[in-house]
Structures are given as structure tokens and as C-alpha cells.
Write a protein that holds these residues in place. Structure first.
Motif, short mmCIF file in Angstrom:
data_model
loop_
_atom_site.label_atom_id
_atom_site.label_comp_id
_atom_site.label_asym_id
_atom_site.label_seq_id
_atom_site.Cartn_x
_atom_site.Cartn_y
_atom_site.Cartn_z
N GLN A 1 68.84 26.22 10.68
CA GLN A 1 69.12 27.63 10.96
C GLN A 1 69.92 28.30 9.85
N SER A 2 69.89 27.71 8.66
CA SER A 2 70.71 28.22 7.55
C SER A 2 70.46 29.70 7.26
N GLU A 3 69.20 30.10 7.14
CA GLU A 3 68.89 31.50 6.83
C GLU A 3 69.41 32.44 7.90
N GLU A 4 69.26 32.02 9.15
CA GLU A 4 69.75 32.84 10.26
C GLU A 4 71.27 32.95 10.21
N ILE A 5 71.95 31.85 9.85
CA ILE A 5 73.41 31.85 9.75
C ILE A 5 73.87 32.80 8.66
N PHE A 6 73.23 32.73 7.46
CA PHE A 6 73.63 33.59 6.35
C PHE A 6 73.40 35.06 6.69
N GLU A 7 72.29 35.35 7.36
CA GLU A 7 71.99 36.72 7.73
C GLU A 7 72.99 37.25 8.76
N LYS A 8 73.34 36.39 9.73
CA LYS A 8 74.31 36.79 10.76
C LYS A 8 75.67 37.08 10.13
N LYS B 1 76.24 38.19 7.09
CA LYS B 1 76.15 39.50 6.42
C LYS B 1 76.35 40.63 7.42
N GLN B 2 75.77 40.47 8.61
CA GLN B 2 75.91 41.49 9.65
C GLN B 2 77.37 41.59 10.12
N LEU B 3 78.02 40.44 10.25
CA LEU B 3 79.41 40.44 10.72
C LEU B 3 80.37 41.00 9.68
N LEU B 4 80.01 40.91 8.43
CA LEU B 4 80.88 41.41 7.36
C LEU B 4 81.14 42.91 7.49
N VAL B 5 80.18 43.64 8.05
CA VAL B 5 80.33 45.10 8.18
C VAL B 5 81.52 45.44 9.08
N PRO B 6 81.54 44.96 10.36
CA PRO B 6 82.71 45.27 11.19
C PRO B 6 83.99 44.60 10.69
N LEU B 7 83.85 43.45 10.04
CA LEU B 7 85.04 42.78 9.50
C LEU B 7 85.72 43.64 8.44
N ARG B 8 84.92 44.19 7.55
CA ARG B 8 85.50 45.04 6.50
C ARG B 8 86.10 46.32 7.08
N LEU B 9 85.45 46.84 8.12
CA LEU B 9 85.99 48.04 8.77
C LEU B 9 87.34 47.74 9.43
N LYS B 10 87.52 46.47 9.86
CA LYS B 10 88.79 46.06 10.48
C LYS B 10 89.86 45.75 9.43
N GLY B 11 89.45 45.80 8.16
CA GLY B 11 90.44 45.58 7.11
C GLY B 11 90.32 44.26 6.39
N TYR B 12 89.24 43.51 6.66
CA TYR B 12 89.07 42.21 5.99
C TYR B 12 88.76 42.39 4.51
N VAL B 13 89.54 41.73 3.68
CA VAL B 13 89.31 41.71 2.23
C VAL B 13 89.26 40.25 1.82
N PRO B 14 88.14 39.78 1.24
CA PRO B 14 88.03 38.37 0.85
C PRO B 14 89.20 37.93 -0.03
N ASN B 15 89.82 36.84 0.36
CA ASN B 15 90.97 36.32 -0.38
C ASN B 15 90.47 35.31 -1.42
N THR B 16 90.04 35.81 -2.55
CA THR B 16 89.43 34.94 -3.56
C THR B 16 90.44 34.02 -4.24
N SER B 17 91.73 34.24 -3.99
CA SER B 17 92.73 33.37 -4.62
C SER B 17 92.65 31.94 -4.09
N VAL B 18 92.01 31.76 -2.92
CA VAL B 18 91.91 30.40 -2.38
C VAL B 18 90.80 29.61 -3.07
N VAL B 19 89.95 30.31 -3.85
CA VAL B 19 88.91 29.61 -4.62
C VAL B 19 89.55 29.17 -5.93
#
Length: 635
Positions: free
Chosen positions: A524-531, A533-551
Motif C-alpha cells: 500500500q506504499s503508493e496509497e500511504i504516500f498519497e494520503k 500528501k493530503q494530510l500535509l494540507v491541514p497540517l500546514r494550516l495548523k502551523g506544521y513546519v518540517p523540522n529539517t534540522s533532525v535530518v
């Protein structure tokens, strides 16, 4: 013909208790029934036996009325051994039968060495042993782990031609195996012309105890017949060697052949469920235990508490605990530790108070739970107080685990210098876990210099643990010291060390699904990646900013974001959101520490999807609900 009347002096008679002398005086000489009732089965010494013997002679009662096994037990290890022999000869019963009864009692008692002493008496007085004699003495040797005497009996068995006796062979096999002489045990096993299920179970059980799970499983697979003990030994073996999935697979095979688990099986499988997070099976075994009358089994209840805690079902663990009619220190300690892992420090402290009020003395494990509760919530002063109470109030000497907890507490709180001084002042030599706790605190608080101090000790104490090198490399990376980080990774390659890759698992409909970072192998990898992407929209609206410092890799920002979005815990959570029923808790198990970016994302996600997300990482639980986490962002 009866034995001559033994000589009884006034001194001997006076050795009887007043009660026995009074009963002698009041009993009519002709009343043998009264004499039997009062004296015949009550003598406890050779002198008392002689008095009873004389009364039998005077009354004309046959010596066969004497309880011969009692005669044997009072004379066996005394100079009166020959006296007992003469009595047995008068009665006409083969004396080895009576001595065997005595040997059996000695072997099964708290003083099994008496069986060996009696065996030497038999040898000195030329009493010919039989297969029962050898069996009972061998059982005493097993209890005592006395291999030297066991070998003597083995040689005697061969000399007497008794080795064809399968029971004797099994006891000899058990002796060698339980004493750790597995090469001798295997040699004997291979030479046995016949074997029964006891033979196979003995070998499997002992191989499991010694951690040779491969050989144990090979024997298990070759067994012509298996009983419940065979299956349980194999399940417990896989649990012990940290292969819970295999243990559960074996259990399911056992169920398919129609065998029902006993209490020992239930404990072993529940332990596997705890390690694997197999809540569905654990709950089913809980129901089975209640229906089978195992509810009063304290060991099962304790294992249920542990299973529910490790599966993230704290309330279910509390229900089991509160429903127990009898609790041990293990029950209290398991519950305290569980509350600590879930971040419920105040409840853990309250339960400890209840424990002491109930008159149950805590042990070292109890205080590990309390110190962990303090560590997970940053309660430094409370932790110091508990550490002091161990010795002052309960006379418990702190072990290396307690010192490790204190170093972890201080390091997490940023008191790195104090933690380092604490280690130096320890009355016992610090191990790798203690210095590792300091190293972990150095990474959290980005203290490169102190991390290097800790690593110098870890190089000596545990040079092949890849985790410490990774933590040091990550500490350098967070400080932008890329060359130092590269140097550590190069050192790992030179030493043949490979980084332990992070994985996350989730159980859906009884099937465990595992994910690693960037995993594209799942159906179900493709379905997981697509889901996602969909969740990123409300996450960003809630203030989520990827914390790239952990990479902690030197790469472009967009590449870092892509890497972040495919962390194993994110893939597992999204898979759960797709496949679990609405409102059902998503339970994730991760082998490493959950990263800061995933932690921030899951807080917001729990509010967006309106459901709990539970993540068990290597040190604690994170319960994400309504936009917050049970750890209060301290982990």
C-alpha cells in the motif's frame, strides 16, 4: 524366630518423653491396638525404636507390625544401620525395598544430600542397589547439581546392566544437561536406543535454558510426538531469546493441532505479546485465562499487567491490577513502572504510597520505576529524594541500574556536569549504560565536549555498540561539525559496525506490518504516500513546519523534507489511518527514539483526525490526543 530383646537401660527409658511414659504405664499389656495407636508409629529415634521393639517382643506381636520405612529413616544415617538390617531380615522383606522408600523421601526433602549419604551406607554394608535406588540417588544429585556423585551412579548403572531402563537414562540425561554438561548429554541422547517424550523435552528445555535456541528448535522439529510441555518450552525459548514473533507463530501452530494452553503457556505467550505489541492475541488470552480459572494466578496477572502496559493499554492494566485479590511486590512494581512509561508520574508516586501503606516492602525494581517516572518528567529533586530513601528508609543498596537512572535524570534535565561528577563519585564502577545515559543527554542538549568525554569511556567499555557511535555522530552533525561526524562514521566502517536502522510496526487485524524509513516495499506504499500528501494540507494550516534540522545529513532542504516525510513512524501512522476503523487508536511501536519532527506532526494530526495516536519508542510512551502529548514535550 524373633530378634533377641535389645538391652534397654534406665537411661534409655528416661529419654522418653513424660507423655510417652505415661501412655506406656496406662496401656494394658494385652491391648495391642492401643499400643499400636499410641507408640507404634510415633518413635523418632533409635532409642525409642528399641523400646517399641521390646514391647512387641513382650506382647508376642510380630515384627512385621513395625512401620519398616520409619525404622529405615531413624537408623539410616546412624551407627544403628546394622540394627535396622537385622530387623528387615527378621521380617523377611527384601531390605532394598525399604531402603528405597527412605531414599525417595530423602531425595524429595529439603536435605537431598541425605540420600547420597544413605547410598554410601548401603554400599558399605553390601546392600545391592536396584534401578529404583539409582533413580532416587540421581534425583538427589540433580537437585544438588552434584555431577561427581552423579557420574559414580551412572557408572554403577552401567556395571549393573541397568542402562536399558529408560527412566534411569532420562534421569542421567537430565543430570548432565542441568549441570551444563551438554556435550555428555547429547552423546548419551544420541546413543539411546529408545527415547520417549520425556527424553526429548529434557533436551529441549535444557538447550533453551542455555540459549541454544537453534538446536532446541531442530530437536523440536524432529520429535515424533509432542505434548503441551514441548510446545510451551519452545514458545518460552523464543521469548527468552527475543524472538517474540516466532514464539507467537509456534503458539498458533500449537492451537492448530488442537492443544489448549495451560498457565505456563499463557505466561510465555503473554510475554511475547508484550514484546511485540500483539494486543489482540493478548486480550484473547486474557479472556481465555478468566474462563479457564486462571484469574487467581498471580504470575498470569503480573504478565497481563506488563502486556497491557507495553501495548499502551494503561487502563486495562489498571483494571487487572485493581482486580487482583493478592498482589506481590512484582505486581506493584510493574504498575509503577507502567505509569512511569506513560508519563503518569504523580499516579506512580501515589501507587507507591498505597504500596507502603499496604505493608508491602518495595525492592530495587520498584525504585527503578520511581526513578524512571522522575526522569521522564524532569523531576530532579523528587528523584534525588527517592534515591536517598532507598538506603535510608528501606535499606536497599543502589545497584548499577539505579545509578544509571540518576545519571539519565540529571542528563535529561541538562545538569551534565553534575551527572559527570555523580558518575565519578559512584561507589561501583560505572558501566556502558551509565556513560551512555550521559551521552544521550549530551545529544539532547548539544554539548559536544561532554559527549566526547562520555565516548572515551564507551570506547573502552562497549566498543562494538553501534548506537553510541551514531549518537556521537549525530551530536557532531547537530553542531554542524560535519568532518567530525564523517570521522565517526568512518571509524564505524573500519570496525565493521553497521547502524541499526529505525523501524516502526503496527498491528492490523492480527497482522504485524513493519516499515523502515523511505519504505516502498509495502503493497500500500503508493496509497500511504498519497494520503500523507493530503494530510500535509491541514497540517500546514495548523502551523506544521518540517523540522529539517533532525535530518543529520548534508543535503538540500527539499531533499531533507522528502526524507522527513518518509520516516518509518509516519508511514506506520498513515497506514493505520487508512486501515483502522474510525476513532480506533493508532498504536505504533518504534525501536528507536521518536524524532522531534514526527512528534510535532503527530500532535497536530491527533487533533485533525480526531483520534488517539500512541507511539511506544525505545524508552517511553507518547500518547497524542487533541493536539498534545502525554510526555508534555519532555522526552
Amino acid at each position: 524366630m524373633v530378634c533377641a530383646l535389645p538391652s534397654i537401660s534406665c537411661c534409655t527409658i528416661s529419654s522418653l518423653t513424660i507423655e510417652k511414659r505415661q501412655s506406656l504405664q496406662s496401656s494394658p499389656k494385652s491391648s495391642l491396638g492401643t499400643l499400636e495407636t499410641q507408640l507404634l508409629h510415633k518413635f523418632n529415634s533409635v532409642s525409642e525404636l528399641k523400646i517399641v521393639h521390646s514391647l512387641l517382643i513382650k506382647s508376642g506381636t510380630p515384627l512385621s507390625e513395625l512401620p519398616l520405612s520409619r525404622v529405615a529413616s531413624v537408623c539410616a544415617l546412624t551407627p544403628s544401620f546394622l540394627y535396622a538390617q537385622r530387623i528387615f531380615q527378621q521380617v523377611g522383606q527384601p531390605e532394598i525395598v525399604t531402603w528405597n522408600c527412605c531414599l525417595r523421601d530423602f531425595a524429595e526433602s529439603d536435605t537431598p544430600f541425605n540420600a547420597i549419604l544413605l547410598f554410601h551406607q548401603l554400599q558399605r554394608h553390601n546392600v545391592c542397589p536396584d534401578s529404583f535406588t539409582c533413580s532416587f540417588v540421581l534425583k538427589a544429585c540433580v537437585k544438588l547439581m552434584d555431577l561427581s556423585h552423579g557420574r559414580i551412579i551412572h557408572a554403577l548403572v552401567v556395571k549393573l546392566g541397568l542402562l536399558v531402563n529408560l527412566v534411569l537414562q532420562n534421569v542421567i540425561l537430565h543430570l548432565y544437561a542441568s549441570c551444563g554438561e551438554m556435550s555428555d548429554a547429547i552423546l548419551l541422547f544420541d546413543k539411546m536406543s529408545q527415547r520417549d517424550i520425556v527424553t526429548w523435552n529434557t533436551m529441549i528445555t535444557q538447550l533453551v535454558k542455555r540459549g541454544d535456541i537453534a538446536s532446541a528448535y531442530k530437536m523440536f522439529s524432529e520429535m515424533p510426538d509432542r505434548n503441551l510441555r514441548s510446545w510451551t518450552a519452545m514458545i518460552a525459548g523464543f521469548v527468552r531469546c527475543r524472538k517474540p514473533k516466532k514464539a507467537i507463530d509456534i503458539f498458533k501452530e500449537m492451537e492448530q493441532v488442537g492443544l489448549k494452553p495451560n498457565e505456563a503457556t499463557v505466561v510465555a505467550v503473554l510475554s511475547a505479546c508484550a514484546d511485540l505489541g500483539a494486543l489482540d492475541l493478548g486480550s484473547r488470552l486474557h479472556d481465555y485465562s478468566n474462563k479457564s480459572g486462571f484469574k487467581a494466578n498471580v504470575l498470569i496477572c503480573n504478565t497481563l499487567i506488563d502486556m497491557y502496559i507495553k501495548c499502551g493499554c494503561l487502563e486495562a492494566a489498571k483494571d487487572v491490577f485493581e482486580g487482583m485479590k493478592k498482589r506481590t511486590v512484582v505486581s506493584w512494581s510493574a504498575m509503577i513502572q507502567g505509569l512511569a512509561l506513560h508519563g503518569n508520574a504523580d499516579e506512580a508516586f501515589g501507587l507507591f504510597f498505597r504500596m507502603t501503606q499496604a505493608g508491602v516492602n518495595p525492592n530495587g525494581v520498584t525504585f527503578i520505576g520511581l526513578l524512571n517516572a522522575c526522569s521522564h518528567m524532569g523531576l530532579v529533586n523528587k528523584g534525588r529524594a527517592f534515591f536517598a530513601r532507598m538506603t535510608n528508609d528501606f535499606a536497599i543498596t543502589p545497584g548499577i541500574e539505579h545509578y544509571g537512572c540518576m545519571v539519565d535524570l540529571l542528563s535529561r534535565a541538562g545538569l551534565l556536569q553534575e551527572a559527570c561528577e555523580f558518575i565519578k563519585e559512584m561507589p561501583i564502577k560505572p558501566n556502558a549504560a551509565v556513560w551512555g545515559a550521559l551521552l544521550g543527554g549530551c545529544k539532547v542538549h548539544k554539548n559536544v565536549e561532554m559527549a566526547e568525554v562520555a565516548m572515551r569511556h564507551l570506547h573502552e567499555l562497549d566498543p562494538h555498540n553501534d548506537g553510541y557511535y551514531v549518537v556521537l555522530a549525530n551530536t557532531y552533525s547537530e553542531a554542524k561539525k560535519w568532518e567530525d561526524a564523517a570521522r565517526v562514521r568512518k571509524l564505524m566502517r573500519e570496525r565493521g559496525l553497521k547502524k541499526t536502522y529505525g523501524w516502526s510496526s503496527i498491528t492490523v487485524d492480527g497482522l504485524v506490518h513493519e516499515f523502515v524509513a523511505g519504505d516502498e516495499s509495502h503493497s500500500q506504499s503508493e496509497e500511504i504516500f498519497e494520503k500523507w500528501k493530503q494530510l500535509l494540507v491541514p497540517l500546514r494550516l495548523k502551523g506544521y513546519v518540517p523540522n529539517t534540522s533532525v535530518v543529520l545529513l548534508d543535503m538540500e532542504e527539499d531533499e531533507k523534507e522528502k526524507y522527513l516525510f518518509r520516516h518509518s513512524e509516519k508511514l506506520a501512522v498513515v497506514f493505520g489511518l487508512i486501515n483502522l476503523a474510525p476513532r480506533e487508536t493508532v498504536r505504533i511501536f518504534k525501536n528507536l527514539r521518536v524524532c522531534e519532527d514526527c512528534h510535532a506532526a503527530f500532535k497536530l494530526l491527533s487533533e485533525i483526525v480526531k483520534r488517539e495516536i500512541l507511539v511506544r519508542d525505545r524508552s517511553r510512551f507518547h500518547c497524542f490526543k487533541d493536539g498534545s502529548c502525554s510526555c508534555k514535550d519532555y522526552w
